[in-house]
Design an enzyme around this catalytic site. Structure first.
Site, short mmCIF file in Angstrom:
data_model
loop_
_atom_site.label_atom_id
_atom_site.label_comp_id
_atom_site.label_asym_id
_atom_site.label_seq_id
_atom_site.Cartn_x
_atom_site.Cartn_y
_atom_site.Cartn_z
N GLU A 468 0.81 -1.22 0.00
CA GLU A 468 0.00 0.00 0.00
C GLU A 468 0.85 1.28 0.00
OE1 GLU A 468 -4.12 -1.43 2.01
OE2 GLU A 468 -2.45 -1.18 3.39
N GLU A 536 -4.50 -9.94 0.07
CA GLU A 536 -5.28 -9.86 1.31
C GLU A 536 -6.73 -10.16 0.95
OE1 GLU A 536 -4.82 -6.23 3.52
OE2 GLU A 536 -2.63 -6.21 3.28
#
Length: 628
Positions: A468, A536
């Protein structure tokens, strides 16, 4: 050279006098030491240290490293441990924002304004706590008359080091080893080691992981002595041939010290039978290459077969001066023409979890016993893969994954979530590393640290560039680094989904987070350009993991779907004594009067923080068991 506190503000200064990263191989004086798993070349500095906590840089004891400094105001702290968990500082859990948001205005140096160095941002920051550590020690007799290095396995977040009043060096990158040469200043007795750890520096912009924000010397510290000839780096390249039956073994060795003597290398199978033996003269660089080894055993989750490498270093008189044992396996990972990931020629299936290093009492300062328990839990619940979210883990974890056939995504220490995602929106105006030139070398250094330290671990199938952190030319440069150095593994990065024009330059895998099964299927039906992975998914918060079967069905329908890594394995919560109930209770983000906080969002594991499985683990055991 003198230490300079302004290094905290400069993204281009992230290591000073720090030695280059190298392989994590152990080394011993002889076979007896190896069999006893005790090296006389090592001396642990773990234990109680003198300690002074300061709330900001201005109030720290500036001259504490000097030999005549009065330390009567110091207390003690155990090393390894977290400063916050020793009641010196505030516990704080945050997901995406930075700890100073809402209190102090900061922007990354050079991000918004190419001429704005943000001088004083951290060196003068009122929120930047400091830990001043002192350790008095004598050198073990076995280490005397040798070159001596010190290794800090982990220090959050920026660290200055002195020995006997002399400045040694500076390091960032909290989660990889920092090694320094002490030889010039070390004595046999009465050494004074001083370490100054700052909670924040420009490194903080790159370490915005979803976790409790700790600081301090949270992993082991040890001294290393080196024999007259020392193997400083080992680079193993075991290759599986196209028939998936035979292999070729290659090893590149780098030595320091005296180069008079020879090196004996042998490779043994699990029965102790040698399949390869070679002997060559010592040199600064030595390479071993085998002929084709027939009918080798391949390594995978079901059969984690490891060969035993033994490297003997002999002096000119034939005496053994150093023994290096290392276990490795033969395995081959590749993407075929149909965009299917193959391991040893068979479709790879990832039944994975994201795993923070965590202990309910000691935070990220975990033990080997914690790691072994996690491996047992993996096996009990058909978990075959782990992502080291979002930083390199302790070295023993990689050996355990090798030995137990756990597929690993080895992730760099990089997350800059808060520089581009604001109030849930993508707004990358001040994103770092992005494409900001001043931040490039810092992230390349992190990639290099991760690669060089762990490059020989068979369990690593994927290098992950980070988490991220959006995308830009600096992430492209990290991808290029791995491609240049390692053709035997795949490179992963999810954040490029926000910059689709860079997809051809970043990541071998189409990676997403929490993409619904219908959208995954849509991608896979429409001529996928890359294999697909959920890095994820199945966010495990509360009573969760319903609908997992919808993802698992995709494995049977689309061979390009490799599976994914559940978020996540274990809650981040701390065991605290509650005076009202008179019991030890688990407390989560926000329970420590930490503001701002993301509260119970720290509790999204398949297990509670005390390693008690949640009901969702039953779902995982069942569905992951369908494709063992």
């Amino acid at each position: 050279m003198q230490a300079n506190i302004k290094w905290l503000d400069d993204p281009e200064i992230f290591r000073v006098n720090q030695l280059p990263a190298h392989s994590d191989h152990p080394f011993f004086k002889n076979y007896r030491e190896w069999q006893n798993n005790h090296s006389s070349f090592k001396q642990s500095l773990n234990g109680m240290w003198q300690f002074k906590f300061s709330k900001d840089p201005q109030s720290r004891p500036v001259d504490f490293y000097k030999k005549d400094f009065n330390t009567s105001s110091f207390t003690t702290i155990p090393v390894p441990s977290e400063i916050e968990l020793n009641n010196f500082a505030q516990n704080q859990y945050i997901n995406t924002l930075y700890p100073w948001e809402g209190k102090i205005f900061r922007r990354p140096a050079y991000a918004l304004n190419k001429s704005d160095a943000e001088e004083g941002s951290f060196s003068e920051g009122k929120d930047n706590t400091v830990g001043s550590y002192i350790k008095h020690f004598d050198l073990n007799p076995e280490l005397r008359d040798h070159d001596i290095h010190i290794v800090f396995e982990g220090a959050e977040r920026a660290m200055y080091v002195w020995l006997n009043g002399h400045f040694i060096g500076y390091a960032e990158d909290s989660f990889t080893p920092s090694e320094f040469d002490l030889t010039k200043y070390i004595k046999e007795k009465d050494n004074i080691l001083a370490v100054e750890v700052f909670k924040h520096s420009t490194a903080s912009w790159l370490e915005d992981q979803d976790m409790f924000r700790f600081s301090g010397l949270f992993r082991s510290v040890e001294l290393l002595a080196f024999p007259e000839t020392h193997l400083v780096d080992l680079d193993l390249k075991p290759t599986v041939c196209d028939n998936y039956q035979d292999g070729i073994f290659n090893a590149e060795l780098k030595f320091t010290g005296s180069l008079n003597g020879h090196v004996h290398l042998s490779v043994e199978d699990v029965n102790g039978s040698a399949i390869l033996e070679q002997d060559v003269p010592l040199d600064s660089e030595v390479e071993f290459t085998s002929s084709t080894l027939e009918n080798i055993h391949l390594w995978d989750n079901h059969h984690p077969y490891l060969y035993q490498l033994l490297i003997e270093v002999h002096d000119e008189n034939g005496h053994l001066v150093e023994l290096i044992p290392y276990q490795f396996g033969f395995r081959r990972i590749e993407i075929n023409q149909d965009k299917v990931i193959l391991l040893n020629g068979k479709c790879l299936i990832i039944n994975g979890v994201n795993r923070h290093e965590w202990n309910a009492k000691t935070g990220r300062s975990i033990t080997l016993n914690d790691m072994e328990k996690d491996i047992d839990t993996f096996k009990e619940n058909n978990i075959n893969a782990v992502r080291t979210c979002h930083y390199p883990n302790q070295i023993p974890w990689y050996y355990l994954c090798d030995q137990n056939g756990i597929y690993m995504m080895a992730e760099n220490n990089l997350e800059s979530h808060g520089t581009w995602q604001k109030m849930g929106q993508v707004e990358p105006s001040d994103n770092v590393p992005g494409s900001v030139p001043e931040w490039r070398e810092a992230v390349i250094d992190r990639a290099r640290n991760n690669y060089e330290t762990f490059k020989n671990h068979t369990s690593i199938l994927f290098w992950s560039l980070g988490n991220e952190s959006y995308a830009g030319s600096n992430i492209v440069a990290m991808n290029e680094f791995y491609k240049e150095h390692d053709s035997s593994r795949l490179v992963h990065y999810e954040g490029v989904v926000h910059r689709p024009e860079l997809k051809d330059q970043i990541s071998d895998i189409e990676s997403h987070m929490y993409l619904p099964p219908k959208e995954v299927a849509e991608y896979l039906r429409n001529n996928p350009q890359k294999p697909f992975m959920e890095c994820e998914y199945m966010h495990d918060m509360g009573n969760s993991d319903g609908g997992m079967g919808s993802y698992i069905k995709l494995i049977d329908e689309y061979p390009q779907y490799v599976g994914g890594f559940i978020w996540d394995f274990i809650d981040q919560a701390l065991l605290v004594y509650d005076p009202i109930s008179k019991q030890n209770v688990l407390r989560y983000g926000g329970d420590f009067d930490d503001r701002h906080s993301d509260y119970e969002f720290s509790g999204d594991g398949l297990m509670f923080a005390d390693r008690t499985p949640k009901p969702a683990m039953q779902e995982v055991r069942y569905y992951y068991g369908l494709h063992k």
